[in-house]
Design a protein around this motif. Structure first.
Motif, PDB file in Angstrom:
ATOM      1  N   LEU A   1       8.905  79.892  15.581  1.00  0.00           N
ATOM      2  CA  LEU A   1       9.591  80.079  16.647  1.00  0.00           C
ATOM      3  C   LEU A   1      10.608  79.748  17.188  1.00  0.00           C
ATOM      4  O   LEU A   1      11.578  79.958  17.682  1.00  0.00           O
ATOM      5  CB  LEU A   1       8.415  80.236  18.070  1.00  0.00           C
ATOM      6  N   LYS A   2      11.231  78.010  16.734  1.00  0.00           N
ATOM      7  CA  LYS A   2      12.216  77.267  17.574  1.00  0.00           C
ATOM      8  C   LYS A   2      13.533  77.638  17.131  1.00  0.00           C
ATOM      9  O   LYS A   2      14.235  78.524  18.128  1.00  0.00           O
ATOM     10  CB  LYS A   2      11.780  76.297  16.618  1.00  0.00           C
ATOM     11  N   ASN A   3      13.922  78.953  15.652  1.00  0.00           N
ATOM     12  CA  ASN A   3      14.523  79.488  15.732  1.00  0.00           C
ATOM     13  C   ASN A   3      15.577  80.515  16.178  1.00  0.00           C
ATOM     14  O   ASN A   3      15.905  81.298  15.774  1.00  0.00           O
ATOM     15  CB  ASN A   3      15.617  78.726  14.305  1.00  0.00           C
ATOM     16  N   ALA A   4      14.078  80.822  16.823  1.00  0.00           N
ATOM     17  CA  ALA A   4      14.401  82.560  17.003  1.00  0.00           C
ATOM     18  C   ALA A   4      15.280  82.429  18.290  1.00  0.00           C
ATOM     19  O   ALA A   4      14.910  82.624  19.640  1.00  0.00           O
ATOM     20  CB  ALA A   4      12.776  83.009  16.835  1.00  0.00           C
ATOM     21  N   ASP A   5      16.200  83.824  17.211  1.00  0.00           N
ATOM     22  CA  ASP A   5      17.165  84.145  19.278  1.00  0.00           C
ATOM     23  C   ASP A   5      16.681  85.066  19.507  1.00  0.00           C
ATOM     24  O   ASP A   5      17.987  86.017  19.495  1.00  0.00           O
ATOM     25  CB  ASP A   5      18.741  83.435  18.428  1.00  0.00           C
TER      26      ASP A   5
ATOM     27  N   GLY B   1       6.815  73.786  23.253  1.00  0.00           N
ATOM     28  CA  GLY B   1       8.210  73.779  24.232  1.00  0.00           C
ATOM     29  C   GLY B   1       9.088  74.733  23.840  1.00  0.00           C
ATOM     30  O   GLY B   1       9.468  74.153  24.337  1.00  0.00           O
ATOM     31  N   ILE B   2       9.109  76.057  23.783  1.00  0.00           N
ATOM     32  CA  ILE B   2       9.455  76.860  23.702  1.00  0.00           C
ATOM     33  C   ILE B   2       9.135  77.862  24.784  1.00  0.00           C
ATOM     34  O   ILE B   2       8.755  78.088  25.781  1.00  0.00           O
ATOM     35  CB  ILE B   2       8.427  78.072  22.479  1.00  0.00           C
TER      36      ILE B   2
ATOM     37  N   ARG C   1      18.783  91.158  24.532  1.00  0.00           N
ATOM     38  CA  ARG C   1      18.809  90.333  23.500  1.00  0.00           C
ATOM     39  C   ARG C   1      17.500  90.890  22.900  1.00  0.00           C
ATOM     40  O   ARG C   1      16.528  91.603  23.113  1.00  0.00           O
ATOM     41  CB  ARG C   1      18.463  88.932  24.031  1.00  0.00           C
ATOM     42  N   PRO C   2      17.295  90.560  21.631  1.00  0.00           N
ATOM     43  CA  PRO C   2      15.823  90.633  20.508  1.00  0.00           C
ATOM     44  C   PRO C   2      14.979  90.308  21.459  1.00  0.00           C
ATOM     45  O   PRO C   2      14.962  89.239  22.403  1.00  0.00           O
ATOM     46  CB  PRO C   2      15.673  90.413  19.431  1.00  0.00           C
ATOM     47  N   HIS C   3      13.662  91.409  21.483  1.00  0.00           N
ATOM     48  CA  HIS C   3      12.431  90.473  22.205  1.00  0.00           C
ATOM     49  C   HIS C   3      11.190  89.678  21.098  1.00  0.00           C
ATOM     50  O   HIS C   3      11.294  90.662  20.548  1.00  0.00           O
ATOM     51  CB  HIS C   3      12.156  91.249  23.236  1.00  0.00           C
TER      52      HIS C   3
ATOM     53  N   VAL D   1      12.365  95.680  19.733  1.00  0.00           N
ATOM     54  CA  VAL D   1      10.830  93.962  20.285  1.00  0.00           C
ATOM     55  C   VAL D   1      10.425  94.136  19.198  1.00  0.00           C
ATOM     56  O   VAL D   1       9.996  95.189  18.316  1.00  0.00           O
ATOM     57  CB  VAL D   1      10.132  94.806  21.142  1.00  0.00           C
ATOM     58  N   LYS D   2       9.841  92.940  19.142  1.00  0.00           N
ATOM     59  CA  LYS D   2       8.742  92.462  17.763  1.00  0.00           C
ATOM     60  C   LYS D   2       7.521  91.695  18.204  1.00  0.00           C
ATOM     61  O   LYS D   2       8.138  91.559  19.441  1.00  0.00           O
ATOM     62  CB  LYS D   2       9.400  91.583  16.595  1.00  0.00           C
TER      63      LYS D   2
END
Ligand SMILES: [Zn+2]
Ligand SMILES: [Zn+2]
Ligand SMILES: [Zn+2]
Lengths: 479, 200
Positions: free
Chosen positions: B88-92, B121-122, B162-164, B192-193
């Protein structure tokens, strides 16, 4: 009196007066229980707290330790007495909207947190049943007779006692008369052991001998019965949930894992019994520490060097099994092990094969299945362990592969035993003696094969063999 | 610092690996034996292109989830933090946890999905709220599919263009995620994913 009349007239109130709920009383007496996990309604518990029949205490106690420079928080769990800081978790609790602390050590019994209450019964004591029936028709060997008498003497004299009886000496029967004596005096008795398997083996036998006495078997996953049982047969773990409860406590197999390694279990036994009563021990392999402890307490000691059928203990034979780990890992069962297993299958004898690790055992299972599909494996986390042992006894399963979990407590007529990797650290001399004790227990089949397959002979193997030979050669004193 | 495995209590060999130094990876809280019992879901095993699940629901995972949710052992939030961080860290995208009913949070004493994200920490945003208190798993598949709306949009929520990504602990039939997705789409989310720890 006036109060009672008033309550009777206004029928909207349900009169409870000062009378305790008998079911709640019988259940909670001697126990220390997590309030939110109680099998009774919260309303009923609140009523009894108001009546002064139930006391509450916080699950986790905070002890702030101040020393010259650091202020450190220490905690102690009021149920399991754990005080290891690594086993407490501080977290933001959504129920209290503040920081709370819980104990991880006893979490499988329901989480105990600083914000959860533990409850204890402090009201009128349960009425004691008077008619206990002792229906045991067996006979004692002179050794059993003597030990049984000595145990009762120690109980009466309020001193500790150790029964050191070889595997297959019939140590459970020795307890029966002592339990009966205690019952007659209205005492509450606990037989505690570190092993669930031993509880499962003991409980039905003891219940059978005292058919009119309520007996509860307590272990992880057992049903909670809401009654007062004068006899509790429990894992030492379950004793976390008792306090000041027992007039007599017998610890069976005190040297078994994890009792000797976990100080909180030893504290649990001490906490569960009434403070002024001593602990009685029964084991085939007492540690030097236990023997020393009993001596120091000037406790009683009974020694039974012979099995009840009078035959000697099976002496292990050694067979080298070089590089067995490598062989099994490359999906090849060592030849000698194959021959041994085939022999048992041909002669239609049930067998146990002990492995040093679950991992190695799991690699070996498919290889054994090539010899015979009806071979099963058990380990500590196996939920069907109990059924599999019963199936071996009923000859529905031909053989079991196992870890040290089955080293004690089980009796299977005519079982043949092999230890793979007997030199491994987990097979201590007492583990090996206990494992050997599975062989030749029954009257009809008093002998059997006991083989230690090894990659080099260990000191512990030799120590076990020496001890077995020593016991077999012990002069039989006339009693 | 933790020195024993959170799952089996065996001592942890604490060693700082190069991977930890270079990748800023967190130190493991479980031992390698326990770790090896979890099975990753391979890309071809994913049930839907819109849902990324990390692990299979095997025995070890059943035990894990039971201890985390029902024994309320909140420290277990840290067990999969490297894997969750990696995913998830790099998911914009806007990260949206599947919400719990406030009553349920009180009885459990923590929101178990939020805690998984906090451990890594996301940042996340609660855009949904739970209407019913009953649990999905106590219903049959048919009941679940027929059941009325489980969630509603939180009042005063602002939906970004933005994408969700929805976050849940376990996906079984996908009904929960379908409901949640429908609400976000209706409120204007462009796509939405979903991401779940477990594929049931
Ligand atoms: Zn505890
Ligand atoms: Zn709290
Ligand atoms: Zn572990």
């Amino acid at each position: 009196m006036r109060k009672r009349l008033f309550k009777q007239r206004t029928k909207t109130y349900r009169y409870i007066g000062n009378l305790e709920n008998p079911s709640l009383r019988d259940f909670l007496a001697g126990r220390i229980w997590l309030r939110e996990h109680s099998p009774f309604s919260e309303e009923l518990i609140t009523q009894h707290i108001q009546l002064g029949y139930i006391a509450t205490l916080p699950g986790v106690k905070k002890i702030s330790k101040m020393n010259s420079r650091f202020k450190r928080m220490n905690y102690i769990c009021n149920r399991c007495a754990n005080n290891n800081p690594n086993l407490f978790v501080t977290y933001y609790c959504a129920a209290c909207e503040q920081t709370c602390v819980y104990c991880r050590h006893c979490i499988s019994m329901g989480r105990v947190s600083s914000c959860s209450d533990l409850i204890k019964w402090v009201g009128p004591t349960p009425r004691k049943a008077a008619n206990h029936l002792f229906s045991w028709t067996g006979t004692f060997t002179p050794y059993q007779q003597k030990a049984s008498k000595e145990l009762i003497e120690s109980i009466n004299a309020n001193r500790a006692h150790l029964i050191h009886a070889v595997c297959g000496a019939g140590k459970t029967e020795i307890l029966f008369p002592a339990i009966y004596e205690c019952l007659k005096e209205g005492k509450r008795i606990a037989v505690a052991t570190p092993r669930t398997d031993v509880v499962l083996e003991l409980a039905p036998r003891i219940q059978q001998v005292f058919p009119k006495t309520k007996t509860q078997a307590l272990y992880g996953g057992a049903d909670v019965e809401k009654n007062y049982a004068p006899i509790i047969i429990a894992t030492t773990h379950q004793l976390y949930r008792f306090e000041d409860a027992f007039d007599t406590i017998i610890v069976d197999e005190a040297d078994a894992f994890p009792y000797t390694h976990d100080e909180t279990l030893q504290q649990a036994v001490t906490k569960a019994k009434k403070s002024d009563v001593p602990i009685m021990y029964v084991t085939a392999t007492p540690s030097e520490k236990l023997i020393y402890q009993i001596k120091k307490l000037q406790g009683g000691y009974s020694f039974i060097p012979r099995r009840y059928h009078g035959h000697p203990l099976p002496v292990p034979r050694y067979e080298s099994l070089w590089r067995y780990t490598k062989q099994i890992e490359s999906t090849r069962l060592p030849k000698k092990l194959v021959q041994w297993t085939k022999k048992q299958l041909q002669e239609n004898k049930p067998f146990l094969i002990f492995f040093p690790t679950i991992a190695l055992m799991e690699k070996a299972i498919p290889l054994f299945h090539q010899l015979e599909p009806n071979i099963q494996a058990v380990h500590a986390e196996d939920p069907n362990r109990k059924e599999k042992v019963l199936e071996l006894r009923a000859k529905k399963v031909r053989g079991l592969l196992t870890t040290t979990i089955l080293e004690r407590g089980i009796t299977i007529p005519n079982v043949q035993v092999a230890v793979v990797g007997a030199e491994s650290g987990i097979f201590t001399s007492s583990a090996l003696i206990q494992i050997g004790g599975r062989v030749g227990r029954s009257f009809d089949c008093p002998t059997g094969d006991l083989v230690f397959f090894h990659h080099g002979i260990s000191v512990e193997m030799d120590r076990a063999t020496k001890e077995i030979k020593r016991l077999n050669n012990t002069e039989l004193t006339t009693i | 610092m933790n020195t024993i495995c959170y799952l089996c209590s065996k001592p942890l060999k604490s060693r700082l690996t190069w991977k930890q130094l270079i990748m800023y990876e967190q130190q493991a809280v479980i031992c390698s034996t326990c770790d090896s019992k979890f099975e990753l879901v391979k890309p071809e095993e994913q049930k839907s292109p819109d849902i990324q699940a990390l692990f299979h629901y095997n025995e070890a995972m059943k035990d894990f989830l039971h201890q985390y949710k029902f024994f309320k052992d909140i420290v277990l939030k840290d067990v999969f933090r490297s894997e969750i961080a990696k995913a998830l860290k790099n998911a914009d995208a806007v990260i949206v946890p599947i919400p719990m009913h406030p009553e349920k949070i009180k009885t459990r004493t923590f929101a178990h999905i939020d805690e998984l994200l906090k451990a890594v920490g996301i940042p996340y945003t609660h855009l949904l709220e739970k209407i019913t208190i009953e649990s999905q798993s106590s219903k049959s598949k048919m009941e679940r599919e027929q059941s009325a709306q489980l969630f509603q949009l939180k009042p005063n929520s602002i939906i970004e263009n933005r994408p969700h990504i929805l976050i849940d602990d376990i996906v079984t039939t996908g009904t929960t995620l379908k409901h949640a997705k429908a609400i976000l789409i209706a409120a204007g989310a462009p796509s939405v994913k979903a991401f779940t720890l477990i594929q049931g």
